[in-house]
Design an enzyme around this catalytic site. Sequence first.
Site, PDB file in Angstrom:
ATOM      1  CG  PHE A 324      -1.987   1.017   1.287  1.00 47.16           C
ATOM      2  CD1 PHE A 324      -2.190   1.902   0.251  1.00 47.16           C
ATOM      3  CD2 PHE A 324      -2.833   1.101   2.381  1.00 47.16           C
ATOM      4  CE1 PHE A 324      -3.196   2.856   0.290  1.00 47.16           C
ATOM      5  CE2 PHE A 324      -3.851   2.038   2.451  1.00 47.16           C
ATOM      6  CZ  PHE A 324      -4.022   2.924   1.390  1.00 47.16           C
ATOM      7  CB  CYS A 325       0.921   4.303   0.020  1.00 51.29           C
ATOM      8  SG  CYS A 325       1.452   6.027  -0.134  1.00 51.29           S
ATOM      9  CB  VAL A 326       5.621   4.425   1.217  1.00 50.53           C
ATOM     10  CG1 VAL A 326       7.121   4.251   1.341  1.00 50.53           C
ATOM     11  CG2 VAL A 326       5.277   5.895   1.046  1.00 50.53           C
TER      12      VAL A 326
END
Length: 591
Positions: A324-326
């Site tokens: 998720f994301c980073v």
Amino acid sequence: MHEQDKDHILDTLNQYAQQFNAMVHNILTKKNSSEETSAMFDPEKLGSLLSNDTVEVDSAKLIQTQMDFMRQQTELWQQATKAMLGENAHPVMQEEKGDRRFSHTDWQDNPIFSYMKQAYLINSKMLQGMISSMHFKDPKSEEQVKFYTRQYINSVSPTNYLLSNPEVCEEILKTKGQNMVKGIENFMRDLEKSPLEAFKITQTDMDAFELGVNLATTEGQIVYQNDLMQLIHYTPKHEKTFSTPILFVPPFINKYYILDLDERKSVVKGLLDAGFSVFMISWVNPDAKLADQDFFDYMKKGPVEALDVVCDITGKKKVNMVGFCVGGTLLSTATAYLRAKKDTRIESLTLLTTLLDFSEPGEIGNYLTEDALPVMEQNADIKGIYDGRILGLSFSLLRENNLFWSYFINNYLKGKDPAAFDILFWNSDATNITAACFKQYIRTMYWEDKLKVPGAVEIDGIPIDLGNIDVPVYFLTTLADHIVLWQGAYKGTQLVSGDTRFVLAGSGHLAGVINPPDPGKYPHWINDNLPASASEWFDGAVKQEGSWWPDWHAWLQSHRKTKVNAPQPGESEKYPAIEAAPGSYVKKQLG
């Protein structure tokens, strides 16, 4: 109202305004203590961006903007005079549809407030017109000027001031000025909890939630830990589960439980109910002792070590991994690293709102300049960490009216306490980043955009090539994401070589992901083809009502439908239960 009450309110107002306005100005500009966040409310930043030879002015457009401004101001004065005399008047300027700042009826019905609103809107339009009349040789400078112009315009809205907001005026009369006393108490409370470099505004009732009680309640055990993470093994919901387990890699700049809020909104529970075995990394909230742990250390001690443990516990040679994301960027780096080493244990990747190509970083890129980046790095070096509360303010100011000024008005001007809201509790539960990781991540990814270039990044002498990711990849992005632009995330589909599916969900960075099928509030778009550009993809996409979760679950099941006896948390002799989920790492708070 009695004369005594009027005198009391005026005395309170005078005392409050003198103290509060001075403190707020000092805190929000931070001229003497920080160069990282001062530009948000400082018109001098605009001046410095415009005072160079990279700007050319379209004189005709600028003159037209000034002429329109003078005409509208003259017309406004004429209409305001009519309204003051009790005659019918029509508005010269209206706010944009959906601008909730001016929802109070006095902004339309009261001649004084109506004049202030329209004067503000006319001035805002004039300033925006001036900027649009300028042509910039450097596109990044143009984006920054527009970003800081918007920040400045929204900061000087009449809604943000004590006596020019009708809702606040009503509150002053209703409480006889006590809202101002409560407001300054709220301000001082937040100031005490803020780091030197950034002001941390309270967005929700932080006493309304407790991890393991009404958030992050999915049953499980911590089965492994190192200095950077704990690994949660969730208790399965079925006797038999799909043979390939799922391992989540959440962002290390936030806490994992955005994926496990309450029972209805829990992505984890949704997978457990669907018959999967689920594991989750829970990152530590680091202090200066971990200053030298860089992005590659997070990769090795995070997804790589967790993959080893999951394979040992389940006895399986394949794992479906979700970032998720980073966390998705970290996971993709780890996958390319492992594939270069001929490690084939990752069966599939799911990348939720993840950038692999950072050429379109969105508005986050406005914070990164040649002047600002060294200051940020120096801050991290001095402290040994980059304070998560600074990141929190930075992200909030990407949607400043919704995530900053609305709470500023509610908490400090109206003197009220914010309501309880689980996502905003998570958003306020800040996480530090180690100094080495922050510097390496910002430089390598955002500033130099090296990850997309084969071999530009090396780990232990191994060149990282995203083209080595030949496993199936599921990209999920969101239409209104202000942190990871979906068009930028789409570019990642052109970098990996595996069978790739790209899905666009409605809403934003969080709500678009946390969208359970019941009720399936937001739609999603699907296109099985992957043309070169995001716009081409969208032109051929088909809108599907409801949550994207069922599509994802079906995609996960399509790779391996066999089921096995569900592994139970803590039953492995090598990895006994250490403590119950959510564990201790996630409970460390800042401020």
